[in-house]
Design an enzyme around this catalytic site. Structure first.
Site, short mmCIF file in Angstrom:
data_model
loop_
_atom_site.label_atom_id
_atom_site.label_comp_id
_atom_site.label_asym_id
_atom_site.label_seq_id
_atom_site.Cartn_x
_atom_site.Cartn_y
_atom_site.Cartn_z
N LYS A 17 0.93 -1.39 -0.27
CA LYS A 17 0.13 -0.01 -0.28
C LYS A 17 0.71 0.95 0.16
O LYS A 17 0.23 2.53 -0.59
CB LYS A 17 -1.46 -0.43 0.84
N CYS A 384 26.66 5.71 11.30
CA CYS A 384 25.33 6.06 13.18
C CYS A 384 26.67 5.18 13.48
O CYS A 384 27.79 5.95 14.41
CB CYS A 384 24.44 6.04 12.98
N HIS A 518 22.22 9.81 9.44
CA HIS A 518 21.72 8.95 8.50
C HIS A 518 21.56 9.69 7.75
O HIS A 518 20.38 9.84 7.09
CB HIS A 518 20.07 8.24 9.20
N GLU A 520 21.12 7.81 4.68
CA GLU A 520 20.07 7.36 3.35
C GLU A 520 18.85 7.85 3.93
O GLU A 520 18.05 7.47 2.47
CB GLU A 520 20.12 5.58 3.62
#
Ligand code: GLN
Length: 546
Positions: A17, A384, A518, A520
Site C-alpha cells: 500500500k 551512525c 543517516h 540514507e
C-alpha cells in the site's frame, strides 16, 4: 482546494500500500499537481520509535525529528516531498491526545467516546496543514477487517461524506491469488474484502489488484460487477522487477487517469504526464554497465525491511554510477570468532558498510569488519553505529587504547562513545539522563554540520554546511578527538558549536568515512545522496583492482 485520496488494503498484509500511495503521488506530480502523503497506523505505540526492527522494520526519521513508519520513506523517495511529524499518526498517539484533553477538562461534562471524540481527532489529523496542496494521499495501515483499524475507517467514511465525491476518493488494494490446481486467478478474496469495506460504509471507487500474472478480461468484468466498481477502475497491479517501475506500470494500467476522472478532471486525464525521469531511472537499473559487491555488516540482516532506506540509497548510488549494486547482507557475529577463514565472506567485497544499530550483540564483529576495511584499503562507509564502531576501532588499533568502548554496552574506563546528556538545538539546550523514558528521547531529526575545508567530505558534498537527520543516544566523545587526530583519524564534520563529532574520515585511505547521521534517509532515485554516489564510485574503482 485539496482533494483527499484514501488508500486501504485487504486480503493480506504486505501488498505494498505504501508503494502504491507513493507511486500515485509521483504520477500526480508528473501531471503538475502538488501532493502530500500521510499514514494512519493502527497500533497502540505512540510512534514506532520503541519497536524492534524485527517487529516493524526501519524507523524513518523526518527533518523535524519524528520517528515514523517506513512507508514515509517511500513517500519521500518517490515524490521528493519531505515528510513531517504531522504526516504519521498512530492509534496510540490519537488516544494519548484525547486522554490528555479529557484530563485537562476540554470535554468537561461529556462522555468521551470513540465516535465522535476519537474519530474527530483522526479527522483533524488528516485534514490539518494541507493548505494549497492539490492532493492529500492518506494510507490506512493494516488490513480491512482488523479490529484496530475500525476507528480509522469510520473517520475516513465520515470524511468521505463531508467532503463529497468531488473531494474524496477511496482506493482499495487487494490480491488476486493464483491457484495452480484451478489454473486461475481467484477473485473471491477481493470480493470479500470489498464487502468488508462496504459493511463499514465505504464504497471504493478504484480497486488496485495485485497479481503475479495478467488479469484476464473476464476476471476484471467479474470484479467490477461484484464489487460495484466500473470495469475500467479495476486496475491490474502486476509484480514489478524494480519498485521504481511501479509508477510507469500504474500509468500504463490507467490508474492516474481513473483518479483524475473520478474528480471530474477529465481534460487533465487525457494529457500525458511527464514521466521522463522514471523511464531513465528504470533504464539505468535494468541495463547497468557493471556491477559492484557491497558487504553490509549488521545485525538485522534477515529482515531487510530493517534497512529499507539504506538498501534504496545504495541502489541510488548505483543509478548515479550506472552500475548494479549487489548487496551481501552479513551477520556481524560471524567475524567475532577470529577463526581462520572468518573473513572470507568479505574477500570479494568492493565496499564494506556498517549501518545503524543498537546494543552490544554483534558489536565486536562490526569493529572487526572496520579493521578489515581499514587495513586492506577497502572502501568503508560507517553510518551512525557504524561510525561509532569505526572510532572505537581507531582508538584501539591506532591509539593503543585497548579498553576503548561505548558506554551503550555498560560502564567502561575508556568511553570513546558515551551517552549524550546535553546538546544544542537551534537556540535551545536539550537535556537527557540515563533513567529517562526511552520513547522519543534520542537526538532526532535534522541538525547542521560544518565540513572541514580540504576534507574528503567537503569535496563530496561540494558545500561547507550540510544538514542531515539523526537518531541516536550516544555520541563520539570529544575528549579523545586530539589523540585520535594525531593517530590519523580526521574529524571532518562537526556540529556548529564544535562539541559533537559528526563525521570522521581517514585521509590517504581510498574511501573511509563514518557519519553520525543517516544520509540514507534523504537519498532519492532521481537525486542520489552524494555520499552514496561517491561510495559506490569508490567501489567501482576497487572492483577494477581486485
Ligand atoms: N546505538 C547507537 C546510539 O544510540 C547508534 C544508533 C544508530 O545507529 N541509529 O547512539
Amino acid at each position: 482546494m485539496t482533494r483527499f485520496i484514501f488508500i486501504t488494503g485487504g486480503v493480506v498484509s504486505s501488498l505494498g500500500k505504501g508503494l502504491a500511495a507513493a507511486a500515485l503521488g509521483a504520477l500526480l506530480q508528473a501531471r503538475g499537481f502538488s501532493v502530500r502523503l500521510r499514514k494512519l497506523d493502527p497500533y497502540l505505540n505512540v510512534d514506532p520509535g520503541t519497536m524492534s526492527p524485527y517487529q516493524h522494520g526501519e524507523v524513518y526519521v523526518t527533518d523535524d525529528g519524528a520517528e515514523t513508519d517506513l512507508d514515509l520513506g517511500h513517500y519521500e523517495r518517490f515524490t521528493g516531498v519531505a515528510s513531517r511529524q504531522s504526516d504519521n499518526i498512530t492509534t496510540g498517539r490519537i488516544y494519548s491526545n484525547v486522554i490528555a484533553k479529557e484530563r485537562r477538562g476540554d470535554y468537561l461534562g461529556a462522555t468521551v467516546q470513540v465516535i465522535p471524540h476519537v474519530t474527530d481527532a483522526i479527522k483533524e489529523f488528516v485534514t490539518a496543514d494541507v493548505a494549497d496542496t492539490d492532493f492529500l494521499l492518506c494510507e490506512i495501515g493494516g488490513t480491512v477487517g482488523d479490529i484496530e483499524s475500525l476507528p480509522f475507517l469510520e473517520a475516513i467514511r465520515q470524511l468521505g461524506n463531508e467532503l463529497g465525491r468531488e473531494r474524496a476518493l477511496f482506493v482499495h488494494l487487494t490480491l488476486l491469488p493464483w491457484i495452480p490446481s484451478a489454473g486461475e486467478l481467484k477473485t473471491k478474496p477481493t470480493q470479500h474484502s470489498v464487502q468488508e469495506l462496504q459493511s463499514v460504509g465505504i464504497q471504493p471507487s478504484i480497486l488496485l489488484c495485485r497479481s503475479d500474472r495478467d488479469m484476464p478480461a473476464a476476471a476484471r468484468r467479474k470484479i467490477g460487477l461484484f464489487c460495484n466498481i466500473r470495469e475500467e477502475a479495476v486496475i491490474p497491479a502486476l509484480d514489478a522487477s524494480t519498485i521504481y517501475e511501479v509508477p510507469l506500470q500504474y500509468h500504463e494500467a490507467g490508474f492516474d487517469r481513473e483518479v483524475l476522472r473520478h474528480f471530474g478532471l477529465a481534460p487533465q486525464a487525457e494529457r500525458a504526464p511527464e514521466l521522463g525521469r522514471w523511464h531513465e531511472i528504470v533504464r539505468r537499473i535494468k541495463s547497468p554497465e557493471g556491477e559492484v559487491q557491497i558487504a553490509v555488516v549488521g545485525k538485522y540482516t534477515n529482515l531487510l525491511d530493517a534497512y529499507k532506506s539504506l538498501a534504496e540509497a545504495l541502489t541510488h548510488g548505483g543509478i548515479a554510477n550506472n552500475v548494479r549494486v549487489r548487496l551481501n547482507w552479513l551477520e556481524s557475529e560471524q567475524f567475532e570468532s577470529g577463526a581462520p577463514g572468518a573473513f572470507d565472506a568479505l574477500d570479494g567485497a568492493h565496499g564494506i558498510l556498517v549501518p545503524g544499530g543498537f546494543g552490544e550483540r554483534g558489536a565486536e564483529g562490526k569493529i572487526a569488519a572496520v579493521r578489515y576495511a581499514r587495513e586492506r584499503q577497502v572502501p568503508y562507509f560507517g553510518i551512525c553505529f557504524g561510525m561509532q564502531m569505526a572510532v572505537i576501532e581507531a582508538a584501539r588499533s591506532l591509539c593503543g587504547i585497548s579498553m576503548a568502548n561505548s558506554s551503550e554496552f555498560g560502564p567502561t574506563p575508556e568511553p570513546i562513545v558515551g551517552l549524550l546528556t546535553e546538546w544544542v538545538r537551534g537556540n535551545m539546550v536539550e537535556r537527557r539522563g540515563n533513567e529517562d523514558n526511552k520513547g522519543g528521547t534520542m537526538r532526532l531529526g535534522a541538525y547542521d554540520c560544518l565540513l572541514k575545508p580540504g576534507s574528503h567530505v567537503r569535496d563530496i558534498y561540494g558545500a561547507a554546511t550540510i544538514r542531515e537527520r539523526h537518531r541516536h543516544r550516544y555520541e563520539v566523545n570529544i575528549n579523545y578527538k586530539e589523540r585520535l587526530e594525531r593517530a590519523g583519524l580526521s574529524f571532518s564534520g562537526m556540529s556548529p558549536d564544535g562539541d559533537l563529532p559528526e563525521i570522521v574520515e581517514i585521509p590517504g585511505h581510498p574511501w573511509f568515512v563514518g557519519v553520525q547521521f543517516h544520509p540514507e534517509l534523504k537519498s532519492k532515485p532521481f537525486d542520489p545522496h552524494p555520499l552514496f554516489t561517491s561510495f559506490i564510485r569508490a567501489a567501482v574503482v576497487q572492483s577494477r583492482l581486485v
